[in-house]
Design a protein around this motif. Structure first.
Motif, PDB file in Angstrom:
ATOM      1  N   ASP B 179       0.857  -1.174   0.000  1.00 47.51           N
ATOM      2  CA  ASP B 179       0.000   0.000   0.000  1.00 47.51           C
ATOM      3  C   ASP B 179       0.901   1.234   0.000  1.00 47.51           C
ATOM      4  N   ILE B 180       0.298   2.393  -0.161  1.00 49.66           N
ATOM      5  CA  ILE B 180       1.080   3.591  -0.399  1.00 49.66           C
ATOM      6  C   ILE B 180       1.963   3.962   0.797  1.00 49.66           C
ATOM      7  N   ASP B 181       1.470   3.663   2.021  1.00 48.05           N
ATOM      8  CA  ASP B 181       2.261   4.009   3.207  1.00 48.05           C
ATOM      9  C   ASP B 181       3.511   3.133   3.314  1.00 48.05           C
ATOM     10  N   ALA B 182       3.294   1.820   3.102  1.00 44.63           N
ATOM     11  CA  ALA B 182       4.432   0.897   3.176  1.00 44.63           C
ATOM     12  C   ALA B 182       5.426   1.198   2.057  1.00 44.63           C
ATOM     13  N   LEU B 183       4.892   1.570   0.904  1.00 44.15           N
ATOM     14  CA  LEU B 183       5.751   1.914  -0.227  1.00 44.15           C
ATOM     15  C   LEU B 183       6.665   3.081   0.142  1.00 44.15           C
ATOM     16  N   ARG B 184       6.069   4.069   0.796  1.00 45.04           N
ATOM     17  CA  ARG B 184       6.829   5.259   1.170  1.00 45.04           C
ATOM     18  C   ARG B 184       7.922   4.896   2.194  1.00 45.04           C
ATOM     19  N   VAL B 185       7.556   4.055   3.163  1.00 47.53           N
ATOM     20  CA  VAL B 185       8.539   3.655   4.183  1.00 47.53           C
ATOM     21  C   VAL B 185       9.720   2.938   3.529  1.00 47.53           C
ATOM     22  N   CYS B 186       9.400   2.021   2.610  1.00 47.05           N
ATOM     23  CA  CYS B 186      10.473   1.268   1.944  1.00 47.05           C
ATOM     24  C   CYS B 186      11.349   2.202   1.112  1.00 47.05           C
ATOM     25  N   ALA B 187      10.706   3.071   0.341  1.00 48.80           N
ATOM     26  CA  ALA B 187      11.463   3.986  -0.518  1.00 48.80           C
ATOM     27  C   ALA B 187      12.327   4.928   0.323  1.00 48.80           C
ATOM     28  N   ASP B 188      11.770   5.424   1.430  1.00 46.06           N
ATOM     29  CA  ASP B 188      12.546   6.290   2.329  1.00 46.06           C
ATOM     30  C   ASP B 188      13.791   5.563   2.823  1.00 46.06           C
ATOM     31  N   GLY B 189      13.594   4.282   3.193  1.00 46.03           N
ATOM     32  CA  GLY B 189      14.718   3.494   3.686  1.00 46.03           C
ATOM     33  C   GLY B 189      15.815   3.394   2.628  1.00 46.03           C
ATOM     34  N   VAL B 190      15.397   3.086   1.389  1.00 48.75           N
ATOM     35  CA  VAL B 190      16.368   2.955   0.298  1.00 48.75           C
ATOM     36  C   VAL B 190      17.103   4.283   0.093  1.00 48.75           C
ATOM     37  N   ASN B 191      16.360   5.372   0.134  1.00 49.24           N
ATOM     38  CA  ASN B 191      16.976   6.684  -0.087  1.00 49.24           C
ATOM     39  C   ASN B 191      17.942   7.062   1.037  1.00 49.24           C
ATOM     40  N   ARG B 192      17.553   6.753   2.266  1.00 56.57           N
ATOM     41  CA  ARG B 192      18.428   7.098   3.391  1.00 56.57           C
ATOM     42  C   ARG B 192      19.718   6.294   3.367  1.00 56.57           C
ATOM     43  N   LEU B 193      19.649   5.100   2.778  1.00 55.54           N
ATOM     44  CA  LEU B 193      20.838   4.238   2.726  1.00 55.54           C
ATOM     45  C   LEU B 193      21.701   4.517   1.496  1.00 55.54           C
ATOM     46  N   LYS B 194      21.259   5.480   0.707  1.00 50.10           N
ATOM     47  CA  LYS B 194      22.027   5.818  -0.504  1.00 50.10           C
ATOM     48  C   LYS B 194      23.344   6.483  -0.114  1.00 50.10           C
ATOM     49  N   GLN B 195      24.433   6.037  -0.769  1.00 46.91           N
ATOM     50  CA  GLN B 195      25.767   6.577  -0.501  1.00 46.91           C
ATOM     51  C   GLN B 195      26.435   6.887  -1.834  1.00 46.91           C
ATOM     52  N   PRO B 196      27.428   7.754  -1.822  1.00 42.02           N
ATOM     53  CA  PRO B 196      28.114   8.042  -3.092  1.00 42.02           C
ATOM     54  C   PRO B 196      28.753   6.798  -3.701  1.00 42.02           C
ATOM     55  N   ASP B 197      29.084   5.806  -2.860  1.00 38.93           N
ATOM     56  CA  ASP B 197      29.767   4.632  -3.407  1.00 38.93           C
ATOM     57  C   ASP B 197      28.828   3.457  -3.688  1.00 38.93           C
ATOM     58  N   ASN B 198      27.510   3.634  -3.511  1.00 35.86           N
ATOM     59  CA  ASN B 198      26.630   2.526  -3.885  1.00 35.86           C
ATOM     60  C   ASN B 198      25.700   2.915  -5.034  1.00 35.86           C
ATOM     61  N   ALA B 199      25.127   1.902  -5.653  1.00 37.15           N
ATOM     62  CA  ALA B 199      24.241   2.141  -6.786  1.00 37.15           C
ATOM     63  C   ALA B 199      22.978   1.309  -6.610  1.00 37.15           C
ATOM     64  N   THR B 200      21.930   1.672  -7.341  1.00 31.97           N
ATOM     65  CA  THR B 200      20.638   1.026  -7.157  1.00 31.97           C
ATOM     66  C   THR B 200      20.038   0.646  -8.505  1.00 31.97           C
ATOM     67  N   ILE B 201      19.510  -0.557  -8.578  1.00 37.15           N
ATOM     68  CA  ILE B 201      18.703  -0.950  -9.741  1.00 37.15           C
ATOM     69  C   ILE B 201      17.279  -1.163  -9.234  1.00 37.15           C
ATOM     70  N   VAL B 202      16.362  -0.399  -9.788  1.00 37.59           N
ATOM     71  CA  VAL B 202      14.956  -0.535  -9.377  1.00 37.59           C
ATOM     72  C   VAL B 202      14.209  -1.221 -10.504  1.00 37.59           C
ATOM     73  N   ILE B 203      13.703  -2.414 -10.220  1.00 39.70           N
ATOM     74  CA  ILE B 203      12.940  -3.128 -11.233  1.00 39.70           C
ATOM     75  C   ILE B 203      11.460  -2.923 -10.915  1.00 39.70           C
ATOM     76  N   THR B 204      10.740  -2.378 -11.862  1.00 40.31           N
ATOM     77  CA  THR B 204       9.331  -2.126 -11.574  1.00 40.31           C
ATOM     78  C   THR B 204       8.510  -2.132 -12.852  1.00 40.31           C
ATOM     79  N   HIS B 205       7.263  -2.402 -12.664  1.00 41.89           N
ATOM     80  CA  HIS B 205       6.321  -2.439 -13.767  1.00 41.89           C
ATOM     81  C   HIS B 205       5.656  -1.064 -13.913  1.00 41.89           C
ATOM     82  N   TYR B 206       5.549  -0.373 -12.775  1.00 38.99           N
ATOM     83  CA  TYR B 206       4.788   0.879 -12.744  1.00 38.99           C
ATOM     84  C   TYR B 206       5.690   2.063 -12.451  1.00 38.99           C
ATOM     85  N   GLN B 207       5.192   3.207 -12.791  1.00 37.90           N
ATOM     86  CA  GLN B 207       5.931   4.444 -12.606  1.00 37.90           C
ATOM     87  C   GLN B 207       5.909   4.894 -11.133  1.00 37.90           C
TER      88      GLN B 207
END
Lengths: 407, 252
Positions: B179-207
């Motif tokens: 749901d939208i709340d859980a989505l936001r929590v997960c995305a926030d977590g991913v963003n907070r863990l972002k570092q200059p030395d790491n990279a992210t691949i997001v696989i998704t069907h939807y925008q």
């Protein structure tokens, strides 16, 4: 038919009470012999082939030393110097012919060749009695050690009796460093309102061959919990029988067996609901590696008067290697109509998705296999009521699984 | 710095070719989204990168941190810093989250030549990381994913990511079943863990997920190949025109 036969023979034997016990047992053994696979109860294990008997063990005159940590110690079927007299229990050794009344009241010496053989050869009857109306806080540990040469048959005979309204936990720790040949019989009798837990840990040398009979009878309002933890040796045969001789009693019968290499374990269980209102829960699990084999038979008899019986049975087997093989055979015979009985059996392998998930988190394949296998064993171990014993069994199984789960 | 280099990657499952020549370069600090219609090979790509033995690589190469990724076991890929957040996190009854994470963290430390964490230090680390993703304290006392709701399972994936601090984070349809709340929590977590030395691949069907995890590049996967690459505006175009637009254009 065998039910009737048992009863008749029991009557005949009671009638001839004065007869020499050992002579009678030898007579029975002559009739029954060493069971082979043509004997229904031994379908998965050919005793004559798998239990080496080249000579019969005879105890030398000097008695072994007392057990460590206040444990009761039995060496090669004889009681070592027992701990001092106690307000909660007594332990004594007698000859077979002057054994206590409860001796042979439970084990089916007239229909089982291995029991008849044990009675024919047992040097002593070791009787551990939990006194009435007492509660033991700590578990009573009985170290049952074997030091005999390969092919030398040892026939220990144990009698456990729980007095009225007693409450105790007993650990039977069977060990050997030698490739012993063992044919042990333990009879367990619970008087009314007794509560008893018996945990058997079988930790033998890899080449040992062990036949272990556990025969139990419960009077009314009793609770018995049996656990068999078999860590694996060349042959392990557990024959477990439990009878409800009184109403409103409960039995938990649990087992976990580990086998590897070309080991074989055969758990043959029989629960007899002879009185109304009793409940039994049975859970056996097998973890098999190498080319090992395991068999489980779960017979449940519900007599026609045993209404309101509840009997639940589960057997699950985990094959860690494609060459391992598990046989499972539930056998329910129900003659009463108001009962709740269930049984289920599975044979499976470790889940590939679970393994990959763990690997994807950096857990190596060996450790992933071990964690999943320990998880498989966990619910049997959790059923052990006594915390100290539970920890001991968990550790023993964990250690053995370290080698068993390596590919 | 180049973190991942995929060249001409072909992979099959049960003899059926799913990936048919993938080329992709990812540098540290970047976020790449991989979009595409169902069955285009998105999840297969993530499974092959993580080393799922169900798939067979038939051609091509993958360099990760300059190493031959395809020559590493799945566990060593994790130790090298690759993390796959599963679309369907697996339930493991009887294995507690604590034991599971302790094994994962300590095996990585062993790979790095470090001593295992003491019990106290490990529990402290768990507590600290739990705050990042706001995961229910009780969840870590339970068996891995057993009886977790869809949202709890996905949060648990991000929690594990926080514990393992990977350099390449692959999120396989993290938005599915959320749901939208859980989505936001997960995305926030991913963003907070972002570092200059790491990279992210997001696989998704939807925008939708890309509103929260904003990509630098979007790749469109179709029939086992990347058929189009663009900036974040490509997602909006897809949202508007649908995948039929791609299908028509790249019908073989």
């Amino acid at each position: 038919m065998s039910e009737v036969n048992d009863n008749v023979l029991a009557l005949v034997r009671a009638h001839n009470k004065s007869r020499d016990t050992r002579a009678a047992a030898i007579e029975c053994y002559e009739r029954l012999g060493m069971p082979g696979t043509d004997c229904e109860a031994y379908r998965f294990t050919d005793m004559a082939r798998m239990l080496p008997v080249r000579s019969i063990h005879k105890t030398a005159a000097d008695t072994p030393k007392a057990g460590a940590d206040g444990h009761i110690r039995i060496v090669d079927g004889r009681l070592a110097t027992p701990p001092e007299a106690n307000a909660h229990f007594s332990i004594a050794e007698t000859g077979i012919d002057n054994a206590p009344d409860a001796f042979e009241s439970v084990a089916p010496g007239v229909s089982d060749g291995m029991v008849a053989l044990n009675t024919s050869l047992a040097e002593a009857c070791i009787h551990l009695h939990i006194k009435s109306a007492t509660a033991l806080d700590a578990p009573l540990v009985v170290d049952i050690d074997f030091t005999t040469a390969p092919g030398q048959l040892v026939s220990p005979r144990l009698l456990l009796t729980s007095g009225v309204d007693s409450d105790a936990r007993i650990v039977l720790r069977q060990t050997s460093r030698t490739a012993a040949s063992v044919n042990m019989v333990t009879e367990v009798h619970l008087a009314e309102h007794a509560r008893l837990e018996v945990v058997t840990v079988q930790d033998f040398a890899p080449d040992a061959a062990v036949v272990n009979g556990l025969y139990c009878a419960q009077e009314a309002d009793t609770t018995l919990s049996l656990t068999l933890a078999s860590l694996g040796c060349r042959l392990t045969r557990n024959s477990v029988e439990a009878s409800f001789d009184g109403e409103r009693s409960h039995l938990d019968l649990n087992g976990i067996c580990l086998t590897q290499g070309s080991q074989h374990t055969d758990n043959h269980t029989r629960i007899r609901h002879l009185k109304p209102g009793c409940t039994s829960g049975e859970l056996f699990k097998g973890i098999l590696g190498g080319q090992s084999t395991a068999a489980f038979t779960g017979m449940v008899l519900v007599a026609d008067n045993a209404q309101k019986t509840e009997a639940l049975q589960t057997n699950r087997n985990l094959l860690l290697s494609p060459q391992a093989k598990a046989d499972t055979r539930p056998q329910l015979e129900i003659y009463a109509d108001d009962v709740r009985c269930s049984h289920g059996a599975t044979v499976g392998q470790l889940d590939a998705e679970q393994l990959f998930y763990m690997q994807a988190r950096g857990i190596g394949l060996d450790q992933a296999r071990r964690l999943l296998t320990e998880a498989f064993a966990a619910d049997v171990i959790e059923r052990i009521g006594d915390e100290t014993t539970r920890a001991t069994v968990r550790e023993a199984i964990g250690t053995r699984l370290e080698t068993l789960t390596q590919q | 710095m180049e973190l991942l280099k995929i060249e001409n990657l072909h992979a099959t499952i049960d003899g059926k070719e799913i990936l048919r020549g993938i080329n992709l370069n990812i540098n540290a600090g970047e976020t790449h989204a991989i979009m595409g219609p169902n069955g285009s090979g998105k999840s297969t790509l993530s499974a092959v990168l993580a080393g799922n033995p169900a798939y067979t690589v038939t051609e091509g190469s993958v360099r990760f941190n300059g190493k031959d990724l395809l020559g590493l076991t799945p566990e060593d890929r994790a130790h090298e810093g690759l993390f796959l957040s599963f679309q369907y996190p697996v339930e493991i009854p009887g294995v507690s989250m604590t034991n599971f994470m302790r094994a994962a963290v300590n095996e990585k430390r062993r790979y790095q030549g470090l001593a295992p964490l003491s019990s106290g230090d490990f529990l402290k680390l768990m507590r600290q990381k739990k705050q990042i993703i706001d995961i229910d304290a009780n969840l870590t006392n339970r068996a891995v994913n057993e009886g977790f709701s869809g949202g709890e399972k996905k949060k648990n994936e991000i929690f594990q990511m926080a514990m393992l601090e990977p350099t390449l984070r692959i999120l396989d349809e993290t938005d599915s079943g959320l749901d939208i709340d859980a989505l936001r929590v997960c995305a926030d977590g991913v963003n907070r863990l972002k570092q200059p030395d790491n990279a992210t691949i997001v696989i998704t069907h939807y925008q939708r997920l890309l509103d929260y995890i904003v990509p630098d590049f979007i790749h469109i996967l179709y029939r086992g190949r990347i058929v189009m690459t663009g900036g974040k505006e490509l997602a909006l175009e897809l949202e508007e025109k649908g995948y039929d637009w791609i299908k028509k254009q790249f019908q073989d």
